[in-house]
Design a protein around this motif. Sequence first.
Motif, short mmCIF file in Angstrom:
data_model
loop_
_atom_site.label_atom_id
_atom_site.label_comp_id
_atom_site.label_asym_id
_atom_site.label_seq_id
_atom_site.Cartn_x
_atom_site.Cartn_y
_atom_site.Cartn_z
N LEU A 1 0.83 -1.21 0.00
CA LEU A 1 0.00 0.00 0.00
C LEU A 1 0.86 1.26 0.00
O LEU A 1 0.47 2.29 -0.52
CB LEU A 1 -0.92 0.01 1.23
CG LEU A 1 -1.96 -1.08 1.28
CD1 LEU A 1 -2.69 -1.05 2.62
CD2 LEU A 1 -2.96 -0.91 0.15
N ASP B 1 -3.91 -3.00 6.65
CA ASP B 1 -4.86 -2.31 5.78
C ASP B 1 -6.06 -1.87 6.63
O ASP B 1 -6.92 -2.67 6.97
CB ASP B 1 -5.31 -3.25 4.66
CG ASP B 1 -6.26 -2.58 3.70
OD1 ASP B 1 -6.29 -1.33 3.67
OD2 ASP B 1 -6.99 -3.30 2.99
N SER C 1 -8.07 0.76 5.66
CA SER C 1 -9.10 1.37 4.83
C SER C 1 -10.18 0.38 4.41
O SER C 1 -11.36 0.74 4.33
CB SER C 1 -8.48 2.03 3.60
OG SER C 1 -7.83 1.06 2.81
N THR C 2 -9.83 -0.87 4.14
CA THR C 2 -10.83 -1.84 3.69
C THR C 2 -11.87 -2.15 4.77
O THR C 2 -13.07 -2.09 4.48
CB THR C 2 -10.13 -3.13 3.22
OG1 THR C 2 -9.23 -2.80 2.17
CG2 THR C 2 -11.15 -4.13 2.72
N PRO C 3 -11.48 -2.42 6.03
CA PRO C 3 -12.52 -2.64 7.04
C PRO C 3 -13.37 -1.40 7.29
O PRO C 3 -14.58 -1.51 7.49
CB PRO C 3 -11.74 -3.03 8.29
CG PRO C 3 -10.40 -3.45 7.83
CD PRO C 3 -10.17 -2.74 6.55
N ARG D 1 -14.08 0.91 5.12
CA ARG D 1 -14.98 1.04 3.97
C ARG D 1 -16.15 0.06 4.08
O ARG D 1 -17.28 0.39 3.74
CB ARG D 1 -14.19 0.80 2.68
CG ARG D 1 -14.53 1.79 1.59
CD ARG D 1 -13.69 1.59 0.34
NE ARG D 1 -12.42 2.28 0.49
CZ ARG D 1 -11.24 1.71 0.30
NH1 ARG D 1 -11.14 0.47 -0.05
NH2 ARG D 1 -10.14 2.41 0.45
N THR D 2 -15.86 -1.14 4.55
CA THR D 2 -16.91 -2.15 4.73
C THR D 2 -17.90 -1.71 5.80
O THR D 2 -19.12 -1.85 5.62
CB THR D 2 -16.27 -3.50 5.11
OG1 THR D 2 -15.31 -3.84 4.13
CG2 THR D 2 -17.32 -4.59 5.19
#
Length: 145
Positions: free
Chosen positions: A62, A96, A98-100, A102-103
């Motif tokens: 990333l 990471d 940002s992914t959780p 965003r979810t």
Amino acid sequence: MSEQMHPAAPHHLPFFLPGPDGSDALMVVMGIFLIVVLFWVGTLYWKLHSLPERMAHKSQKLQFEIVAVLGLISLFTHMHIFWIAGLLLAMIDLPDFSTPLRTIAGSVERIADAAPQTPRSASETEPTGISGTKNASNEGVQGHA
């Protein structure tokens, strides 16, 4: 001048001495060798310099852009600490976040769209006392929870 050699001169001169015509083959060979070695060392330097960036790119990190910028800063400022920081950053796997997030944001948005709130009527928002009249302490408050 005569073309004959001096009687005290050896009949066979070593290869590293230039001939009487001024051509120096060893100097030409060493010049070409020097240019080839210079390009080879330059290529080795560029490969070594781009090592953190290539490491971050191969592993799909990333922080790839940060590593690339640190490499450029170290190249232009000649401060090796930026290169070392880029190398360490390329080897470390950052979590990471940002992914959780965003979810979670998508789930909250779906929950909010699934049950839209209907505005309550005026009689529900204004509490009344036992006698059926408005409570004097709640007259200025409108729909605050």
